[in-house]
Write a protein that holds these residues in place. Structure first.
Motif, PDB file in Angstrom:
ATOM      1  N   THR A 371       0.973  -1.451  -0.007  1.00 32.30           N
ATOM      2  CA  THR A 371      -0.214  -0.332   0.270  1.00 32.30           C
ATOM      3  C   THR A 371       0.471   1.112   0.207  1.00 32.30           C
ATOM      4  OG1 THR A 371      -0.046   0.335   2.290  1.00 32.30           O
ATOM      5  CG2 THR A 371      -1.598  -1.245   1.800  1.00 32.30           C
ATOM      6  N   GLU A 372       0.242   2.341   0.128  1.00 33.17           N
ATOM      7  CA  GLU A 372       1.392   3.493  -0.237  1.00 33.17           C
ATOM      8  C   GLU A 372       1.253   4.211   0.949  1.00 33.17           C
ATOM      9  OE1 GLU A 372      -1.720   6.146  -1.448  1.00 33.17           O
ATOM     10  OE2 GLU A 372      -1.265   6.347  -4.126  1.00 33.17           O
ATOM     11  N   GLU A 373       0.989   3.614   1.884  1.00 38.50           N
ATOM     12  CA  GLU A 373       0.493   3.899   2.983  1.00 38.50           C
ATOM     13  C   GLU A 373       2.233   3.374   3.735  1.00 38.50           C
ATOM     14  OE1 GLU A 373      -2.926   5.062   2.579  1.00 38.50           O
ATOM     15  OE2 GLU A 373      -1.679   3.391   2.169  1.00 38.50           O
ATOM     16  N   ALA A 374       2.589   1.618   3.444  1.00 37.00           N
ATOM     17  CA  ALA A 374       3.561   1.572   3.887  1.00 37.00           C
ATOM     18  C   ALA A 374       4.547   0.864   3.005  1.00 37.00           C
ATOM     19  CB  ALA A 374       3.196  -0.053   3.229  1.00 37.00           C
ATOM     20  N   ALA A 375       4.670   1.826   2.375  1.00 42.34           N
ATOM     21  CA  ALA A 375       5.907   2.389   0.895  1.00 42.34           C
ATOM     22  C   ALA A 375       6.445   3.713   1.397  1.00 42.34           C
ATOM     23  CB  ALA A 375       5.399   1.986   0.168  1.00 42.34           C
ATOM     24  N   GLN A 376       5.668   4.511   1.701  1.00 42.49           N
ATOM     25  CA  GLN A 376       5.762   5.280   2.403  1.00 42.49           C
ATOM     26  C   GLN A 376       5.923   5.934   3.839  1.00 42.49           C
ATOM     27  OE1 GLN A 376       6.093   9.118   1.069  1.00 42.49           O
ATOM     28  NE2 GLN A 376       6.798   9.844   2.645  1.00 42.49           N
ATOM     29  N   ARG A 377       5.681   4.947   4.608  1.00 43.64           N
ATOM     30  CA  ARG A 377       6.531   5.343   5.311  1.00 43.64           C
ATOM     31  C   ARG A 377       8.104   3.471   5.304  1.00 43.64           C
ATOM     32  NH1 ARG A 377       8.667   6.455  10.054  1.00 43.64           N
ATOM     33  NH2 ARG A 377       8.315   5.505  12.343  1.00 43.64           N
ATOM     34  N   MET A 378       8.010   3.705   4.767  1.00 44.48           N
ATOM     35  CA  MET A 378       9.524   2.088   5.002  1.00 44.48           C
ATOM     36  C   MET A 378      10.288   4.046   4.102  1.00 44.48           C
ATOM     37  SD  MET A 378      10.699  -0.132   1.640  1.00 44.48           S
ATOM     38  CE  MET A 378      12.192  -0.632   1.515  1.00 44.48           C
ATOM     39  N   GLU A 435      -3.121   2.182  -4.097  1.00 42.19           N
ATOM     40  CA  GLU A 435      -3.607   3.022  -3.385  1.00 42.19           C
ATOM     41  C   GLU A 435      -4.965   2.305  -2.448  1.00 42.19           C
ATOM     42  OE1 GLU A 435      -6.491   5.481  -0.956  1.00 42.19           O
ATOM     43  OE2 GLU A 435      -7.357   4.862  -3.274  1.00 42.19           O
ATOM     44  N   ALA A 436      -4.885   1.959  -1.489  1.00 43.72           N
ATOM     45  CA  ALA A 436      -5.561   0.960  -0.329  1.00 43.72           C
ATOM     46  C   ALA A 436      -6.976   1.438  -0.268  1.00 43.72           C
ATOM     47  CB  ALA A 436      -5.495   0.711   0.638  1.00 43.72           C
ATOM     48  N   LYS A 437      -7.041   2.627  -0.067  1.00 44.85           N
ATOM     49  CA  LYS A 437      -8.036   3.723   1.009  1.00 44.85           C
ATOM     50  C   LYS A 437      -9.331   3.285  -0.037  1.00 44.85           C
ATOM     51  CE  LYS A 437     -10.198   7.660   2.870  1.00 44.85           C
ATOM     52  NZ  LYS A 437     -10.942   7.927   2.584  1.00 44.85           N
ATOM     53  N   ALA A 438      -9.028   3.833  -0.953  1.00 46.14           N
ATOM     54  CA  ALA A 438     -10.352   3.824  -1.927  1.00 46.14           C
ATOM     55  C   ALA A 438     -11.070   2.020  -2.576  1.00 46.14           C
ATOM     56  CB  ALA A 438     -10.629   4.245  -3.552  1.00 46.14           C
ATOM     57  N   VAL A 467      -3.349  -1.645   5.765  1.00 45.64           N
ATOM     58  CA  VAL A 467      -2.342  -3.090   4.958  1.00 45.64           C
ATOM     59  C   VAL A 467      -3.231  -3.991   5.690  1.00 45.64           C
ATOM     60  CG1 VAL A 467      -0.255  -4.477   5.574  1.00 45.64           C
ATOM     61  CG2 VAL A 467       0.243  -1.938   5.186  1.00 45.64           C
ATOM     62  N   PHE A 468      -3.687  -4.056   6.395  1.00 49.60           N
ATOM     63  CA  PHE A 468      -4.107  -5.558   7.008  1.00 49.60           C
ATOM     64  C   PHE A 468      -5.660  -5.047   6.374  1.00 49.60           C
ATOM     65  CE2 PHE A 468      -1.118  -5.188  10.441  1.00 49.60           C
ATOM     66  CZ  PHE A 468      -1.002  -6.462   9.831  1.00 49.60           C
ATOM     67  N   PHE A 469      -6.300  -3.848   6.065  1.00 50.88           N
ATOM     68  CA  PHE A 469      -7.513  -3.610   5.713  1.00 50.88           C
ATOM     69  C   PHE A 469      -7.494  -4.215   4.482  1.00 50.88           C
ATOM     70  CE2 PHE A 469      -9.565  -3.395   9.905  1.00 50.88           C
ATOM     71  CZ  PHE A 469     -10.650  -3.118   9.077  1.00 50.88           C
ATOM     72  N   TYR A 470      -5.641  -3.610   3.302  1.00 46.70           N
ATOM     73  CA  TYR A 470      -6.513  -4.066   1.808  1.00 46.70           C
ATOM     74  C   TYR A 470      -6.486  -5.554   2.066  1.00 46.70           C
ATOM     75  CZ  TYR A 470      -4.973  -3.627  -3.041  1.00 46.70           C
ATOM     76  OH  TYR A 470      -4.789  -3.792  -4.355  1.00 46.70           O
ATOM     77  N   GLY A 471      -5.515  -6.052   2.445  1.00 48.94           N
ATOM     78  CA  GLY A 471      -5.594  -7.685   2.346  1.00 48.94           C
ATOM     79  C   GLY A 471      -7.080  -8.301   2.416  1.00 48.94           C
TER      80      GLY A 471
END
Length: 526
Positions: A371-378, A435-438, A467-471
């Motif tokens: 997800t974008e959030e995981a990539a950004q945090r990394m 993009e996970a949110k949508a 991460v977990f909700f996208y999966g």
């Protein structure tokens, strides 16, 4: 004539002792061969619990070797006595009893059943409890132990297989012995007519049955205990399948026993009857394992990736492990400036390299995304404390410019230049960023997620939620090393199951360990 009979008895006892000891050594050799396979193929071989069975067989071997020595001494003494007096002596009853009552046949049967009908072994000999609280076992065979648990509220399972999803219990009771026990406790088969069809059917009754466990047949109590323990334990959100194997009894030979098996099956347990034919131990002069035996043992190896989807959702914890110098550079010299956790990871990495033994096999040729959030945090963590090589790997892993226009083979080649490990040719790089949110919002709006998801959302940070909700919403496997969060999610799902046996949380595979970036200095809290 009597002398010949006694002499035959002596010879038979010696032959039996030699046979049992030889079979013990053969069984130990197969178990040892399997343990060696675990060492060669598994990141953490101890996760498969074989020691209990091996210890029992080893102890039985030592006992039988002593009995064999005593039998040989007795035979020699009897021969000497016969030469002196012209008569023979009978073998001591205690020695024959020790040989005939050996536990080896049971251990052989358990081992053979596992080899020929099981896969994904978790444990030989594991105790499961029931106390009204469901537990998520996870299939690893290393469930959390609680002090002071009541063994009376537990069941001992002989084989835990299918990566924790099947429990197998073995009973070597004979038909004669079972019928004797049934008669002793008042169980008998009656005939009664079926009002609708007019046909007669057999019904097993126990006129003396009471709440006292003394009146209960051992196999019925076993079935009840297995059911209660399974109902209080879940593996990947599901109760384990239960199987009872009774190799010394054939169905159709006794209506009483057939009816008893119907009762046991009523607990949701599969009952398998009939003699198991033990394989001959296939060893050459050098004790090497034969091809057929190797095939059986390979089938027993864990299969942790069998539930994986064709696309994997990679958590931030493993994104960092994929670029860390700890994962890629061998012979890093520990420095006093390094955090203790990093030094420990270096030690673990030397023993079992994470990429080669766990992450590369898990990823295989599957599509990878994050997800974008995981990539950004990394990126934030790498930019803050990463080394130059860790930053370079991050650009390749996530397809940052100019690598976003490169072919996969070129990216793999460049990635290989930054690693001392062999990068798999089928590794799907770069990892796709989504993009996970949508996706999650749409799943919530369309009720594609269970109601419990709102409870789960309350305990997750923004990044873990993405991460977990996208999966979960996409129904794809998430891979992570964040065991703490995964356990929290599992606990919430169980707390709010409300009788829904089909309820599941996000499909997650937890990596045993992770790798931090080597730039993490002592005392830093990033």
């Amino acid at each position: 004539m009597e002398d010949t009979k006694e002499n035959d008895q002596l010879q038979n006892s010696q032959t039996l002792a030699e046979s049992l000891v030889g079979r013990c050594h053969g069984l130990l050799a197969e178990i040892d061969a399997f343990q060696e396979m675990l060492v060669q193929t598994q990141r953490n071989p101890q996760m498969v619990e074989v020691r209990s069975l091996r210890s029992n067989v080893f102890s039985e071997t030592r006992t039988l070797e002593k009995v064999k020595e005593q039998v040989e001494e007795f035979v020699a003494a009897a021969a000497a006595a016969a030469a002196a007096s012209g008569g023979d002596e009978e073998i001591e009853p205690r020695l024959m009893h020790a040989l005939r009552s050996s536990n080896l046949p049971f251990y052989e049967t358990v081992w053979n059943i596992a080899k020929t009908s099981c896969s994904g072994l978790v444990a030989f000999g594991k105790r499961f409890y029931w106390d009204g609280v469901e537990e998520e076992d996870g299939g690893g065979g290393k469930g959390k132990k609680r002090p002071g648990r009541d063994k009376r509220k537990s069941v001992f399972v002989d084989i835990v297989a299918d990566d924790g999803e099947e429990w197998v219990k073995v009973s070597t009771i004979s038909g004669t012995r079972l019928l004797f026990e049934m008669a002793k406790k008042g169980w008998e088969a009656d005939s009664e007519s079926d009002a609708e069809s007019g046909d007669e059917r057999t019904v097993l009754r126990n006129d003396e049955y009471s709440d006292d466990d003394d009146d209960e047949l051992e196999l019925v109590k076993l079935a009840s205990d297995m059911r209660k323990a399974a109902d209080c334990t879940r593996v990947r959100y599901r109760h384990a399948r239960l199987r009872l194997v009774v190799p010394k009894i054939d169905e159709g030979e006794s209506r009483e026993i057939d009816e008893l098996f119907k009762i046991i099956r009523g607990y949701g347990i599969t009952v398998e009857c009939g003699e198991c034919t033990l394989d001959a131990f296939s060893y050459g002069k050098d004790s090497s394992l034969g091809a057929a035996a190797k095939l059986h043992l390979q089938q027993l190896l864990p299969t942790p990736f069998k539930h994986f989807t064709s696309t994997l959702n990679v958590d931030c914890t493993l994104l960092l492990a994929l670029v860390s110098d700890l994962s890629h550079i061998r012979d890093i010299v520990p420095s006093p400036d390094l955090h203790k956790a990093i030094i420990r990871q270096l030690e673990v990495e030397r023993e079992r390299p994470l990429l080669n033994t766990e992450l590369w096999p898990a990823m295989g040729a599957r599509e990878l995304l994050c997800t974008e959030e995981a990539a950004q945090r990394m990126r934030e963590i790498v930019d803050t404390i990463g080394t130059e090589t860790e930053k370079r790997r991050t650009e390749l892993l996530l397809g940052a410019p100019p690598f976003n226009s490169w072919e996969r083979d070129s990216i793999l080649q460049k990635f290989q230049e930054l690693s001392d490990n062999q990068v798999p040719a089928d590794l799907k790089l770069p990892i796709k960023i989504v993009e996970a949110k949508a996706v999650v919002d749409s799943a919530v709006k369309q009720d594609k997620l269970p109601e419990v998801s709102s409870k789960v959302a309350q305990i997750l940070s923004d990044i873990n939620h993405s991460v977990f909700f996208y999966g979960w919403a996409s129904r794809i496997t998430t891979i992570s090393s964040n065991r703490t969060v995964v356990k929290q999610v599992e606990a919430i799902v169980e707390q709010h199951r409300n009788g829904d046996e089909q309820l599941e949380g996000p499909p997650v595979w937890v990596c045993d360990t992770a790798r931090s970036l080597i730039g993490k200095e002592r005392g830093r809290k990033d």
